[in-house]
Design an enzyme around this catalytic site. Structure first.
Site, PDB file in Angstrom:
ATOM      1  CG  HIS A   1      -0.279   0.415   2.632  1.00  0.00           C
ATOM      2  ND1 HIS A   1       0.254  -0.693   3.304  1.00  0.00           N
ATOM      3  CD2 HIS A   1      -0.150   1.413   3.196  1.00  0.00           C
ATOM      4  CE1 HIS A   1       0.839   0.019   4.521  1.00  0.00           C
ATOM      5  NE2 HIS A   1       0.646   1.295   4.181  1.00  0.00           N
TER       6      HIS A   1
HETATM    7  C1  UD1 Z   1      -1.902   5.935   5.029  1.00  0.00           C
HETATM    8  C2  UD1 Z   1      -0.744   6.539   5.615  1.00  0.00           C
HETATM    9  C3  UD1 Z   1       0.463   5.815   5.698  1.00  0.00           C
HETATM   10  C4  UD1 Z   1      -0.209   4.063   6.387  1.00  0.00           C
HETATM   11  C5  UD1 Z   1      -1.351   3.646   5.848  1.00  0.00           C
HETATM   12  C6  UD1 Z   1      -2.170   2.823   6.532  1.00  0.00           C
HETATM   13  C7  UD1 Z   1      -0.378   8.955   5.217  1.00  0.00           C
HETATM   14  C8  UD1 Z   1       0.360  10.024   4.403  1.00  0.00           C
HETATM   15  N1  UD1 Z   1      -0.274   7.764   4.899  1.00  0.00           N
HETATM   16  O1  UD1 Z   1      -1.913   5.556   3.628  1.00  0.00           O
HETATM   17  O2  UD1 Z   1       1.416   5.951   6.251  1.00  0.00           O
HETATM   18  O3  UD1 Z   1       0.713   3.334   6.196  1.00  0.00           O
HETATM   19  O4  UD1 Z   1      -2.259   4.845   5.953  1.00  0.00           O
HETATM   20  O5  UD1 Z   1      -2.907   2.082   5.881  1.00  0.00           O
HETATM   21  O6  UD1 Z   1      -0.952   9.257   6.159  1.00  0.00           O
HETATM   22  N2  UD1 Z   1      -9.043   5.116   0.268  1.00  0.00           N
HETATM   23  C9  UD1 Z   1     -10.298   4.388   0.512  1.00  0.00           C
HETATM   24  N3  UD1 Z   1     -10.996   4.255   1.553  1.00  0.00           N
HETATM   25  C10 UD1 Z   1     -10.409   4.522   2.884  1.00  0.00           C
HETATM   26  C11 UD1 Z   1      -9.131   5.217   2.783  1.00  0.00           C
HETATM   27  C12 UD1 Z   1      -8.318   5.297   1.583  1.00  0.00           C
HETATM   28  O7  UD1 Z   1     -10.858   4.072  -0.693  1.00  0.00           O
HETATM   29  O8  UD1 Z   1     -11.076   4.154   3.812  1.00  0.00           O
HETATM   30  C13 UD1 Z   1      -8.237   5.307  -0.910  1.00  0.00           C
HETATM   31  C14 UD1 Z   1      -8.309   6.533  -1.587  1.00  0.00           C
HETATM   32  O9  UD1 Z   1      -8.356   6.634  -2.981  1.00  0.00           O
HETATM   33  C15 UD1 Z   1      -7.200   7.510  -0.925  1.00  0.00           C
HETATM   34  C16 UD1 Z   1      -6.175   6.352  -0.837  1.00  0.00           C
HETATM   35  O10 UD1 Z   1      -6.878   5.319  -0.503  1.00  0.00           O
HETATM   36  O11 UD1 Z   1      -7.026   8.492  -1.755  1.00  0.00           O
HETATM   37  C17 UD1 Z   1      -4.982   6.656   0.025  1.00  0.00           C
HETATM   38  O12 UD1 Z   1      -5.617   6.657   1.446  1.00  0.00           O
HETATM   39  P1  UD1 Z   1      -4.585   7.742   2.362  1.00  0.00           P
HETATM   40  O13 UD1 Z   1      -5.181   7.844   3.848  1.00  0.00           O
HETATM   41  O14 UD1 Z   1      -4.477   9.159   1.862  1.00  0.00           O
HETATM   42  O15 UD1 Z   1      -3.291   6.950   2.414  1.00  0.00           O
HETATM   43  P2  UD1 Z   1      -2.966   5.497   2.548  1.00  0.00           P
HETATM   44  O16 UD1 Z   1      -2.423   5.101   1.527  1.00  0.00           O
HETATM   45  O17 UD1 Z   1      -4.065   4.700   3.249  1.00  0.00           O
HETATM   46  N1  UDP Z   2      -4.224  -5.041   8.826  1.00  0.00           N
HETATM   47  C1  UDP Z   2      -5.606  -5.731   8.645  1.00  0.00           C
HETATM   48  N2  UDP Z   2      -6.085  -6.064   7.731  1.00  0.00           N
HETATM   49  C2  UDP Z   2      -5.730  -5.794   6.450  1.00  0.00           C
HETATM   50  C3  UDP Z   2      -4.157  -5.406   6.253  1.00  0.00           C
HETATM   51  C4  UDP Z   2      -3.683  -4.860   7.582  1.00  0.00           C
HETATM   52  O1  UDP Z   2      -6.146  -5.436   9.897  1.00  0.00           O
HETATM   53  O2  UDP Z   2      -6.312  -6.227   5.375  1.00  0.00           O
HETATM   54  C5  UDP Z   2      -3.643  -4.772  10.035  1.00  0.00           C
HETATM   55  C6  UDP Z   2      -2.359  -5.232  10.075  1.00  0.00           C
HETATM   56  O3  UDP Z   2      -2.654  -6.595  10.887  1.00  0.00           O
HETATM   57  C7  UDP Z   2      -1.444  -4.404  11.195  1.00  0.00           C
HETATM   58  C8  UDP Z   2      -2.119  -2.928  10.507  1.00  0.00           C
HETATM   59  O4  UDP Z   2      -3.306  -3.146   9.878  1.00  0.00           O
HETATM   60  O5  UDP Z   2      -2.030  -4.284  12.490  1.00  0.00           O
HETATM   61  C9  UDP Z   2      -0.915  -2.497   9.624  1.00  0.00           C
HETATM   62  O6  UDP Z   2      -1.656  -1.388   8.820  1.00  0.00           O
HETATM   63  P1  UDP Z   2      -1.114  -0.842   7.427  1.00  0.00           P
HETATM   64  O7  UDP Z   2      -0.347  -2.169   6.668  1.00  0.00           O
HETATM   65  O8  UDP Z   2      -2.189  -0.540   6.635  1.00  0.00           O
HETATM   66  O9  UDP Z   2      -0.046   0.392   7.849  1.00  0.00           O
HETATM   67  P2  UDP Z   2       1.353   0.437   8.315  1.00  0.00           P
HETATM   68  O10 UDP Z   2       1.684  -0.440   9.544  1.00  0.00           O
HETATM   69  O11 UDP Z   2       2.240   0.230   7.248  1.00  0.00           O
HETATM   70  O12 UDP Z   2       1.468   1.993   8.695  1.00  0.00           O
END
Ligand code: UD1
Ligand code: UDP
Length: 378
Positions: free
Chosen positions: A217
């Site tokens: 991601h």
């Molecule tokens: C964010 C964090 C990242 C973290 C991750 C955990 C920032 C800059 N990044 O990344 O550090 O590792 O969360 O998962 O804060 N979207 C949906 N539904 C949702 C959420 C997101 O469709 O509920 C889609 C949207 O298209 C959005 C994209 O995912 O633009 C990215 O979401 P965003 O929260 O901006 O960043 P993450 O990639 O989730």
């Molecule tokens: N996780 C989850 N379901 C998923 C993917 C991740 O519950 O489909 C949990 C995972 O077990 C961990 C957390 O989400 O506890 C990690 O989040 P993510 O990988 O989105 O973000 P990061 O840790 O890289 O910031």
């Protein structure tokens, strides 16, 4: 003057719900009154609601409903929403987790209002300023008064930047405490429930099978079509021999479609809840991921990991042989590393790298002591 003993905690993204699940419990046990603010950064039911339900997290007192957007727009909306809550509640402390935009917005809003900031998972560094998370962490750490570090490396990183326990900053003192990793607390708390209750392995036909669990991601991978193609190409090649199951982050689903990247052969599923995720991690032969949290959870379950990046903040896992780096910029490396890891015996030692699963207790005790209202001596 009598200070309000309440704290405000800001969460917004999936890994923050997991961390808050254990720390909020510890706050309640320590008698700390907590007001939870959800920025709305993650909003799909599978990215947010399911964590509150499964992990018994109290409903947020505020949901700012910020949603997705560019970094500037998203962070600005959070900043303004969090500031309004802080002005209304006047907490004694603000607690933030990790390195997302919700983290940095919380830190900025509180620091400008002279509210002490406590950062859980402080001191991690990739030394890559093109990562949004690196910018968020650096800013959050430099604005924090309480820095709760998960590892030795994190404490050292802060020292290099001049942030040390006992250091005076303005009118206050900075506290740097190595408490261990709250994600270990979460795994120890919820994995036994997950393994007993989750039906995900049977539902996916994976029960008793050898499989690879993958997640992708991170912006550095998803926003670069060449890297994303390389990761999916490598995993598809592996999937011809060993099932590869991937709970797909919505960001990645969107980017695969946008760039027309093939994923056939890989078992793509919707994001799963934390309990199913733990059941999958525990049963997998190997984890391949660019997630910070998932790298460590693999280790907590005794499963080797290939990190789909050229570096990691959790370097101790690489040092001890539990994690190997596969830079998606190098053609063929993802496939080679995953194949190698699948045929290499696990490291024989399981070192204690992330504390004793009571990081949340230590954090709660420190916060409780810091906000305690001094009784007026008669
Ligand atoms: C964010 C964090 C990242 C973290 C991750 C955990 C920032 C800059 N990044 O990344 O550090 O590792 O969360 O998962 O804060 N979207 C949906 N539904 C949702 C959420 C997101 O469709 O509920 C889609 C949207 O298209 C959005 C994209 O995912 O633009 C990215 O979401 P965003 O929260 O901006 O960043 P993450 O990639 O989730
Ligand atoms: N996780 C989850 N379901 C998923 C993917 C991740 O519950 O489909 C949990 C995972 O077990 C961990 C957390 O989400 O506890 C990690 O989040 P993510 O990988 O989105 O973000 P990061 O840790 O890289 O910031």
């Amino acid at each position: 003057m009598r200070m309000s003993p309440c704290i405000v905690t800001v969460v917004g993204a999936r890994p923050q719900f997991v961390k808050a699940a254990v720390v909020s419990r510890a706050f309640a046990q320590a008698g700390v009154e907590e007001c939870l603010v959800h920025t709305g950064q993650h909003y799909d039911a599978a990215m947010s609601e399911i964590f509150f339900e499964e992990l018994g997290i109290e409903r947020p007192a505020y949901n700012l409903g910020v949603g997705s957007g560019s970094h500037g727009k998203q962070t600005a909306a959070m900043l303004s929403g969090i500031e309004a809550v802080l002005l209304e509640r006047r907490p004694s402390m603000l607690v933030i987790y990790g390195d997302t935009n919700s983290t940095v917005a919380g830190a900025l809003a509180a620091a400008k209002l002279h509210i002490p900031v406590a950062h859980v998972e402080a001191g991690l560094r990739s030394f890559l300023r093109t990562m949004p998370e690196e910018i968020n962490r650096v800013v959050a750490d430099h604005l924090s008064d309480w820095l709760f570090c998960p590892t030795d490396a994190a404490v050292q990183n802060l020292k290099v930047e001049g942030i040390m326990d006992g250091m005076r900053r303005g009118p206050g003192t900075v506290h740097v405490l190595q408490v261990g990793d709250v994600m270990l607390d979460a795994t120890r708390t919820f994995a036994p429930i997950a393994i007993a209750k989750s039906g995900v392995l049977r539902e996916l036909g994976l029960f008793g099978k050898r499989f690879v669990l993958a997640t992708v991601h991170r912006a550095e991978n998803t926003d670069d079509p060449a890297r994303l193609r390389e990761i999916f190409g490598g995993l598809r090649a592996v999937a011809s021999g060993v099932p590869v199951v991937m709970p797909l982050h919505p960001r990645t689903r969107g980017k695969l479609a946008e760039h027309g990247i093939a994923s056939d052969g890989i078992r793509l599923i919707d994001p799963v809840g934390y309990l199913d995720m733990n059941a999958l991690e525990a049963a997998s032969a190997l984890v391949a991921t660019d997630s910070g949290g998932v790298q460590k959870e693999a280790f907590f379950h005794g499963v080797p990991c290939v990190t789909l990046r050229d570096r990691t903040e959790w370097i101790e896992l690489v040092t001890h042989g539990w994690n190997r780096l596969a830079d998606p910029a190098i053609p063929g490396l993802v496939e080679r590393c995953v194949r190698e890891a699948l045929t290499t015996p696990k490291p024989s030692s399981v070192p204690s790298l992330y504390g004793d699963a009571d990081a949340s207790g230590r954090i709660a005790q420190a916060v409780a002591a810091a906000i305690r209202v001094p009784e007026r001596v008669a």
